[in-house]
Design a protein around this motif. Structure first.
Motif, PDB file in Angstrom:
ATOM      1  N   ALA A  63      13.244 -18.881  -2.901  1.00  0.00           N
ATOM      2  CA  ALA A  63      12.167 -19.285  -3.443  1.00  0.00           C
ATOM      3  C   ALA A  63      11.625 -18.217  -4.303  1.00  0.00           C
ATOM      4  CB  ALA A  63      11.536 -20.211  -2.658  1.00  0.00           C
ATOM      5  N   LEU A  64      11.204 -17.085  -3.521  1.00  0.00           N
ATOM      6  CA  LEU A  64      10.663 -15.935  -4.214  1.00  0.00           C
ATOM      7  C   LEU A  64      11.311 -15.392  -5.372  1.00  0.00           C
ATOM      8  CD1 LEU A  64       9.147 -14.088  -1.046  1.00  0.00           C
ATOM      9  CD2 LEU A  64       7.735 -15.750  -2.536  1.00  0.00           C
ATOM     10  N   CYS A  65      12.677 -15.092  -5.184  1.00  0.00           N
ATOM     11  CA  CYS A  65      13.371 -14.398  -6.432  1.00  0.00           C
ATOM     12  C   CYS A  65      13.431 -15.638  -7.252  1.00  0.00           C
ATOM     13  CB  CYS A  65      15.063 -14.133  -5.817  1.00  0.00           C
ATOM     14  SG  CYS A  65      14.733 -12.972  -4.542  1.00  0.00           S
ATOM     15  N   ALA A  66      13.436 -16.756  -7.228  1.00  0.00           N
ATOM     16  CA  ALA A  66      13.609 -17.632  -8.244  1.00  0.00           C
ATOM     17  C   ALA A  66      12.291 -17.580  -9.191  1.00  0.00           C
ATOM     18  CB  ALA A  66      13.593 -19.260  -7.805  1.00  0.00           C
ATOM     19  N   ALA A  67      11.147 -17.574  -8.335  1.00  0.00           N
ATOM     20  CA  ALA A  67       9.650 -17.545  -9.077  1.00  0.00           C
ATOM     21  C   ALA A  67       9.790 -16.001  -9.797  1.00  0.00           C
ATOM     22  CB  ALA A  67       8.660 -17.457  -7.919  1.00  0.00           C
ATOM     23  N   MET A  68      10.030 -15.173  -9.105  1.00  0.00           N
ATOM     24  CA  MET A  68      10.051 -13.722  -9.870  1.00  0.00           C
ATOM     25  C   MET A  68      10.931 -13.513 -11.143  1.00  0.00           C
ATOM     26  SD  MET A  68       9.919 -10.825  -6.925  1.00  0.00           S
ATOM     27  CE  MET A  68      11.255 -11.206  -6.064  1.00  0.00           C
ATOM     28  N   SER A  69      12.148 -14.144 -10.871  1.00  0.00           N
ATOM     29  CA  SER A  69      13.159 -14.191 -12.394  1.00  0.00           C
ATOM     30  C   SER A  69      12.477 -15.196 -13.403  1.00  0.00           C
ATOM     31  CB  SER A  69      14.521 -14.668 -11.965  1.00  0.00           C
ATOM     32  OG  SER A  69      14.482 -15.914 -11.472  1.00  0.00           O
ATOM     33  N   ASN A  70      11.771 -16.121 -12.991  1.00  0.00           N
ATOM     34  CA  ASN A  70      11.108 -17.155 -13.978  1.00  0.00           C
ATOM     35  C   ASN A  70       9.870 -16.493 -14.554  1.00  0.00           C
ATOM     36  OD1 ASN A  70      13.237 -18.973 -13.477  1.00  0.00           O
ATOM     37  ND2 ASN A  70      12.114 -20.019 -12.195  1.00  0.00           N
ATOM     38  N   GLY A  71       9.343 -15.167 -14.108  1.00  0.00           N
ATOM     39  CA  GLY A  71       8.324 -14.491 -14.390  1.00  0.00           C
ATOM     40  C   GLY A  71       6.969 -15.308 -13.874  1.00  0.00           C
ATOM     41  N   LEU A  72       7.016 -15.975 -12.747  1.00  0.00           N
ATOM     42  CA  LEU A  72       5.661 -16.636 -12.155  1.00  0.00           C
ATOM     43  C   LEU A  72       4.926 -15.703 -11.509  1.00  0.00           C
ATOM     44  CD1 LEU A  72       7.376 -20.157 -11.014  1.00  0.00           C
ATOM     45  CD2 LEU A  72       5.898 -19.518 -13.107  1.00  0.00           C
ATOM     46  N   ILE A  73       5.696 -14.689 -10.831  1.00  0.00           N
ATOM     47  CA  ILE A  73       4.741 -13.781 -10.134  1.00  0.00           C
ATOM     48  C   ILE A  73       5.839 -12.303  -9.939  1.00  0.00           C
ATOM     49  CG2 ILE A  73       6.185 -14.461  -7.796  1.00  0.00           C
ATOM     50  CD1 ILE A  73       3.090 -14.377  -6.756  1.00  0.00           C
ATOM     51  N   GLU A  74       5.151 -11.214  -9.862  1.00  0.00           N
ATOM     52  CA  GLU A  74       5.880  -9.805  -9.699  1.00  0.00           C
ATOM     53  C   GLU A  74       5.744  -9.538  -8.423  1.00  0.00           C
ATOM     54  OE1 GLU A  74       3.276  -7.385 -11.998  1.00  0.00           O
ATOM     55  OE2 GLU A  74       4.181  -8.063 -13.996  1.00  0.00           O
ATOM     56  N   ARG A  75       6.991  -8.948  -8.033  1.00  0.00           N
ATOM     57  CA  ARG A  75       7.052  -8.441  -6.662  1.00  0.00           C
ATOM     58  C   ARG A  75       6.111  -7.708  -6.083  1.00  0.00           C
ATOM     59  NH1 ARG A  75       6.987  -7.529  -2.013  1.00  0.00           N
ATOM     60  NH2 ARG A  75       8.388  -6.700  -0.721  1.00  0.00           N
ATOM     61  N   GLU A  76       5.394  -6.855  -6.806  1.00  0.00           N
ATOM     62  CA  GLU A  76       4.318  -6.156  -6.536  1.00  0.00           C
ATOM     63  C   GLU A  76       3.084  -7.087  -5.889  1.00  0.00           C
ATOM     64  OE1 GLU A  76       5.830  -5.720  -9.379  1.00  0.00           O
ATOM     65  OE2 GLU A  76       7.066  -3.874  -8.714  1.00  0.00           O
ATOM     66  N   SER A  77       2.971  -8.108  -6.291  1.00  0.00           N
ATOM     67  CA  SER A  77       2.000  -8.937  -6.067  1.00  0.00           C
ATOM     68  C   SER A  77       2.121  -9.744  -4.647  1.00  0.00           C
ATOM     69  CB  SER A  77       1.745 -10.089  -7.101  1.00  0.00           C
ATOM     70  OG  SER A  77       1.524  -9.598  -8.313  1.00  0.00           O
ATOM     71  N   LEU A  78       3.292  -9.771  -4.189  1.00  0.00           N
ATOM     72  CA  LEU A  78       3.770 -10.422  -2.941  1.00  0.00           C
ATOM     73  C   LEU A  78       3.434  -9.413  -1.596  1.00  0.00           C
ATOM     74  CD1 LEU A  78       6.891 -11.937  -4.155  1.00  0.00           C
ATOM     75  CD2 LEU A  78       4.829 -13.371  -3.723  1.00  0.00           C
ATOM     76  N   PHE A  79       3.190 -10.019  -0.786  1.00  0.00           N
ATOM     77  CA  PHE A  79       3.007  -9.411   0.785  1.00  0.00           C
ATOM     78  C   PHE A  79       4.135 -10.184   1.501  1.00  0.00           C
ATOM     79  CE2 PHE A  79       1.939  -7.826   4.654  1.00  0.00           C
ATOM     80  CZ  PHE A  79       1.444  -6.474   4.572  1.00  0.00           C
ATOM     81  N   ILE A  80       5.302  -9.568   1.912  1.00  0.00           N
ATOM     82  CA  ILE A  80       6.259 -10.289   2.535  1.00  0.00           C
ATOM     83  C   ILE A  80       6.386  -9.564   4.123  1.00  0.00           C
ATOM     84  CG2 ILE A  80       8.719 -11.028   2.786  1.00  0.00           C
ATOM     85  CD1 ILE A  80       8.425 -10.635  -0.492  1.00  0.00           C
ATOM     86  N   THR A  81       6.477 -10.083   5.012  1.00  0.00           N
ATOM     87  CA  THR A  81       6.715  -9.398   6.384  1.00  0.00           C
ATOM     88  C   THR A  81       7.868 -10.414   6.949  1.00  0.00           C
ATOM     89  OG1 THR A  81       4.242  -9.526   6.773  1.00  0.00           O
ATOM     90  CG2 THR A  81       5.423  -9.748   8.793  1.00  0.00           C
ATOM     91  N   SER A  82       8.667  -9.581   7.708  1.00  0.00           N
ATOM     92  CA  SER A  82       9.590  -9.956   8.598  1.00  0.00           C
ATOM     93  C   SER A  82       9.789  -9.270  10.024  1.00  0.00           C
ATOM     94  CB  SER A  82      11.301 -10.098   7.969  1.00  0.00           C
ATOM     95  OG  SER A  82      11.798 -10.855   8.768  1.00  0.00           O
ATOM     96  N   LYS A  83      10.410  -9.549  10.864  1.00  0.00           N
ATOM     97  CA  LYS A  83      10.448  -9.070  12.388  1.00  0.00           C
ATOM     98  C   LYS A  83      11.523  -8.603  12.941  1.00  0.00           C
ATOM     99  CE  LYS A  83       6.384 -12.125  12.586  1.00  0.00           C
ATOM    100  NZ  LYS A  83       6.994 -13.290  11.742  1.00  0.00           N
ATOM    101  N   LEU A  84      11.496  -7.546  13.737  1.00  0.00           N
ATOM    102  CA  LEU A  84      13.103  -6.954  14.498  1.00  0.00           C
ATOM    103  C   LEU A  84      13.022  -7.974  15.682  1.00  0.00           C
ATOM    104  CD1 LEU A  84      14.583  -4.660  14.584  1.00  0.00           C
ATOM    105  CD2 LEU A  84      13.067  -3.816  16.209  1.00  0.00           C
ATOM    106  N   TRP A  85      14.118  -8.606  15.659  1.00  0.00           N
ATOM    107  CA  TRP A  85      14.462  -9.415  16.867  1.00  0.00           C
ATOM    108  C   TRP A  85      14.841  -8.582  18.101  1.00  0.00           C
ATOM    109  CZ3 TRP A  85      12.555 -13.367  19.244  1.00  0.00           C
ATOM    110  CH2 TRP A  85      13.438 -13.900  20.079  1.00  0.00           C
ATOM    111  N   GLY A  86      14.559  -9.143  19.210  1.00  0.00           N
ATOM    112  CA  GLY A  86      15.323  -8.151  20.465  1.00  0.00           C
ATOM    113  C   GLY A  86      16.428  -7.819  20.397  1.00  0.00           C
TER     114      GLY A  86
END
Length: 317
Positions: A63-86
């Motif tokens: 979803a985010l990559c599609a929005a970026m490639s369509n020019g709807l948002i830039e990567r620098e405007s996003l804040f993406i968090t993920s987590k290290l599983w046990g």
């Protein structure tokens, strides 16, 4: 952008938007998740939270990559968090590289140790059994997290589900102070001790289950059904969800809310415009406390480092 009232500056100089969309979904329906992220982007959400164990990294990334490639948002405007599983504590660098592949991203804004629990490398389910635990070595895990930062795979590292005592222990060997501690926090689980400790050490607190996790298999409607929250919402012509979220924001936390429903996505964003009065805060402070995500599956008498729930949370429960 500095000065944006809807962002907070972390101890690493990075700004985090104060409302985030959580993408945990028990069903892991890829299309539903993608559609929700697309709707959220159109409403102005920029902060997205996922984790390896949620199974939602590919859907979020699509979803985010599609929005970026369509020019709807830039990567620098996003804040993406993920987590290290046990099960990935033995190699955080490889785990983060896999997460980035899943997301189709070059870097994360925040990478968190999901729980202070190490599992055997093949464990891929969210509720570990007794034989799944490995010997916890947070010093080595955190060194791996610092390596992720050093390599530019993420802009910040932090922890999740850590008591103040566990962070205190982490700080005895960490070269990099965690930028963030993501914990369960809502009007019925206020986390005062953790908030105070994190504030003293310039660690931002991010609240998951900021509404009590309704709709999740372990969640509860107790927060949104609470009569105090209801009476405050009526006083302000707001919804109970907006009151609960505004309380979290008023305590200096960012809030992560999981909703894939268009109306609720809008409603949650409306918390930014609500102003609570001192008497509202005082009423919420009097509410009885009850932890919803207790983490019983991380406690056992033989293989877990925690023999009791009190040990897991260091009596902060």
């Amino acid at each position: 952008m500095r000065g944006n009232k809807n962002e907070v500056r972390l101890n690493n100089g990075v700004d985090i938007p104060i409302i985030g969309l959580g993408t945990y979904s028990f069903e892991n329906d890829m299309r539903t998740t993608q559609y929700a992220v697309q709707m959220a982007l159109q409403m102005g959400y920029k902060h997205f939270d996922t984790a390896h164990i949620y199974g939602s990294e590919p859907a979020l990334g699509n979803a985010l990559c599609a929005a970026m490639s369509n020019g709807l948002i830039e990567r620098e405007s996003l804040f993406i968090t993920s987590k290290l599983w046990g099960s990935h504590h033995h190699d955080p660098v490889s785990a983060l590289k896999q997460t980035l592949m899943n997301l189709g991203m070059e870097y994360l804004d925040m990478y968190l140790v999901h729980w202070p629990v190490k599992l055997k490398p093949w464990v891929s389910h969210p509720l570990p059994k007794e034989e799944d635990f490995d010997k916890l070595d947070l010093e080595t895990t955190w060194a791996g997290m610092e390596k992720c930062l050093e390599m530019g795979l993420c802009r910040g590292i932090g922890v999740s589900n850590f008591s103040s005592k566990k962070i205190e222990n982490l700080l005895t060997f960490a070269s990099v102070t965690p930028a963030l501690n993501q914990v369960e926090m809502h009007p019925m689980w206020k986390q005062k001790k953790v908030r105070d400790y994190c504030r003293e050490n310039k660690i931002h607190v991010s609240a998951y289950s900021a509404l009590g996790g309704p709709g999740n298999f372990w969640g509860s409607t107790a927060v949104l059904d609470n009569p105090i929250i209801h009476s405050i919402s009526l006083r302000h012509n707001a919804t109970p969800a907006q009151v609960a979220l505004r309380w979290g924001l008023s305590r200096g936390a960012s809030v992560i809310v999981k909703s894939f429903n268009e109306e609720r996505l809008k409603e949650n964003m409306g918390a930014l415009d609500l102003k609570l009065e001192d008497r509202d805060i005082l009423e919420i402070e009097k509410m009885e406390e009850s932890k919803i995500m207790r983490g019983e599956c991380y406690v056992n008498q033989s293989t877990s480092p925690y023999k009791t729930i009190q040990e897991l949370w260091d009596d902060e429960i």
